[in-house]
Design an enzyme around this catalytic site. Structure first.
Site, PDB file in Angstrom:
ATOM      1  N   ASN A   1      -6.299  -2.635   2.750  1.00  0.00           N
ATOM      2  CA  ASN A   1      -6.371  -3.487   3.111  1.00  0.00           C
ATOM      3  C   ASN A   1      -7.493  -4.452   2.557  1.00  0.00           C
ATOM      4  O   ASN A   1      -8.169  -4.148   3.231  1.00  0.00           O
ATOM      5  CB  ASN A   1      -5.862  -4.812   3.715  1.00  0.00           C
ATOM      6  CG  ASN A   1      -4.129  -4.039   4.120  1.00  0.00           C
ATOM      7  OD1 ASN A   1      -3.760  -4.393   2.960  1.00  0.00           O
ATOM      8  ND2 ASN A   1      -3.678  -4.447   5.349  1.00  0.00           N
TER       9      ASN A   1
ATOM     10  N   ARG B   1       0.918  -0.949   0.171  1.00  0.00           N
ATOM     11  CA  ARG B   1      -0.311  -0.183  -0.191  1.00  0.00           C
ATOM     12  C   ARG B   1       1.210   1.359   0.205  1.00  0.00           C
ATOM     13  O   ARG B   1       0.648   1.920  -0.759  1.00  0.00           O
ATOM     14  CB  ARG B   1      -1.021   0.099   1.413  1.00  0.00           C
ATOM     15  CG  ARG B   1      -2.184  -1.104   1.055  1.00  0.00           C
ATOM     16  CD  ARG B   1      -2.986  -0.894   2.371  1.00  0.00           C
ATOM     17  NE  ARG B   1      -2.260  -1.216   3.322  1.00  0.00           N
ATOM     18  CZ  ARG B   1      -1.583  -1.237   5.147  1.00  0.00           C
ATOM     19  NH1 ARG B   1      -3.590  -0.195   5.074  1.00  0.00           N
ATOM     20  NH2 ARG B   1      -1.522  -1.506   5.986  1.00  0.00           N
TER      21      ARG B   1
END
Length: 122
Positions: free
Chosen positions: A49, A31
């Site tokens: 997520n 990320r």
């Protein structure tokens, strides 16, 4: 309308890309990597997520920039993929090593919704 005007309009048209990335993409800095690439491309959005192990990437901005982010998400350029080869002396800005391993990306394109500033990791 002439073709050149249509092309320019498409290049500057704000769009929303939603991409669901599968593979070993959680707990590896993925990320953070997505956020860095999105900010370099001038995109706004988030990387989140999901409970099933995927990462959902939502990006808004010009279509070519969103397409470039999708290309970076989809390309085989992970650090794991390069592990069997000698490291390159310089990692190209055009092909930065991506953490983890992506096994697939599903995408959805839609009109930009706006109201999004910056790029968040969630």
């Amino acid at each position: 309308m002439d073709e050149r005007h249509d092309e320019t309009e498409t290049e500057t048209e704000a769009v929303r890309l939603t991409a669901w990335v599968r593979g070993r993409v959680q707990g590896v800095g993925f990320r953070w990597w997505v956020r860095a690439r999105a900010l370099e491309l001038g995109l706004a959005g988030s990387a989140t997520n999901l409970r099933d192990g995927r990462v959902e990437v939502v990006a808004e901005g010009p279509r070519p920039a969103c397409q470039r982010l999708l290309d970076l998400l989809s390309a085989d350029m992970s650090a794991e993929a390069a592990a069997g080869t000698p490291p390159a002396p310089v990692v190209s800005r055009d092909r930065p090593l991506r953490p983890g391993r992506v096994s697939g990306v599903t995408e959805r394109w839609s009109a930009a919704r706006g109201g999004v500033a910056g790029f968040q990791e969630r």
